[in-house]
Design an enzyme around this catalytic site. Sequence first.
Site, PDB file in Angstrom:
ATOM      1  N   HIS A  37      30.798  36.784  -4.834  1.00 58.79           N
ATOM      2  CA  HIS A  37      30.336  35.387  -4.922  1.00 58.79           C
ATOM      3  C   HIS A  37      29.779  35.043  -6.300  1.00 58.79           C
ATOM      4  CE1 HIS A  37      29.597  31.541  -3.361  1.00 58.79           C
ATOM      5  NE2 HIS A  37      29.234  31.862  -2.136  1.00 58.79           N
ATOM      6  N   ARG A  38      29.534  36.029  -7.143  1.00 55.62           N
ATOM      7  CA  ARG A  38      29.123  35.726  -8.516  1.00 55.62           C
ATOM      8  C   ARG A  38      30.297  35.157  -9.305  1.00 55.62           C
ATOM      9  NH1 ARG A  38      27.203  41.571 -10.274  1.00 55.62           N
ATOM     10  NH2 ARG A  38      29.336  41.884  -9.513  1.00 55.62           N
TER      11      ARG A  38
END
Length: 318
Positions: free
Chosen positions: A291-292
Site C-alpha cells: 500500500h506504500r
Amino acid sequence: MPEATPMEAPKGSRLMASPLARRLAKTHNIDLNTLNGSGPHGRVVKRDIEVAVAGGGVEHELVAHMATSKPPVGRGGEALPDARLFYNEGEYESRPLDGMRRAIARRMTQSMSEIPHFYLTIDCNIDKLLDARRSLNRTDENLKLSVNDFLVRAAALALMKVPQANASWAGDALLYHHHADIGIAVALEGGGLITPIIRRADEKQIADIASASKDLIARARNRKLTPQDYEGGSFSLSNLGMYGIRQFTAVINPPQASILAIGSGEKRTIVGANNAITVATLMTVTLSCDHRVIDGAIGAELLGTFRQYVENPITMLV
C-alpha cells in the site's frame, strides 16, 4: 558491554511458566514463585528449573542466558518464545536451518513486518484461454505451452497498461520500471522456494515465455541459478492451482510491490446478464499489494486488466 538482568514479572501478575517448566518444578518440588523467569516477559522456562535444581549460580546462569539468546521477534516487535519450550526433548527431531530456509524466513518475516499488505480477489473465466492453449499446442508437437505461460504474458501486458503498479518502494522514492520482469515461484524438491525472473516478459511472445520459464525452472531445481536469475524483478506469480488450491494470498517478495496468487481452474455455475445459469471454468486470483506503492484503485485496475487479457487470449497473441 552493559550487564543484562533477568526480566521479572510485574508484582501481582499471573505467574508465567512453560508447561515443561511446570512439570519439572512439580517433579523437583520447586516453588515457581521463588524464581525469576529468564524467558520472554519473565516467563519461567526449562532452563530456570535446571539452574534451580543444580543450585547456586542462578543469577550468573540467567545473565549468561539473557546475553546470548536471540529469540525470534513477532510482528509487533514482541519476542516469540522458542518453540522447543513447549515440547519434551526426544519427542521431536530438530533439523538445523540451511541457508535457503534462513533466507526465506528472513525475507518473508521482513515483508510481513514492514510492508503494509492489502489484498484484492477476482474470478477469471479461462475457457477461451484453455481452448487457445490446446489449439496452439496442436500446431507443433514440440510446443508445450502451459496455463502459467499465458498468465505471465497477461500479467506483463497488464503491468504495461497500468504502469503505476509496475513499481518498487525505495524509501525516499518510488521506482517505476520500464519493463515487466516477472518472477515465477518454484517449489524445490526437499523443501524450499525460489522465484527466478523472466526478464522483459512484456517483449516476449508466449512461446518465448514458455522457453524461458522451462529453462529457469530446470536450473532452479538443479540449484544452478545465479543471483542475476532471481534478484530484483517487478512482479511475481505464485501458482498453487496444480495442487487443487482454490484461493490463497501470497507474501510480497521485496523489492517488488505486488504478487498474484493463482488458484485452480474449476467448473462453476455463473449467472449471466439475462439471469441465465451457465457453467464455466473459473480461476480465482488474489493480488497482494504494497500500500506504500499501490492504492486500491490502481490495484483493482491492474487486476481488471489482467482479467481482460486472460478472458480474451487472442489479445495476447497479436
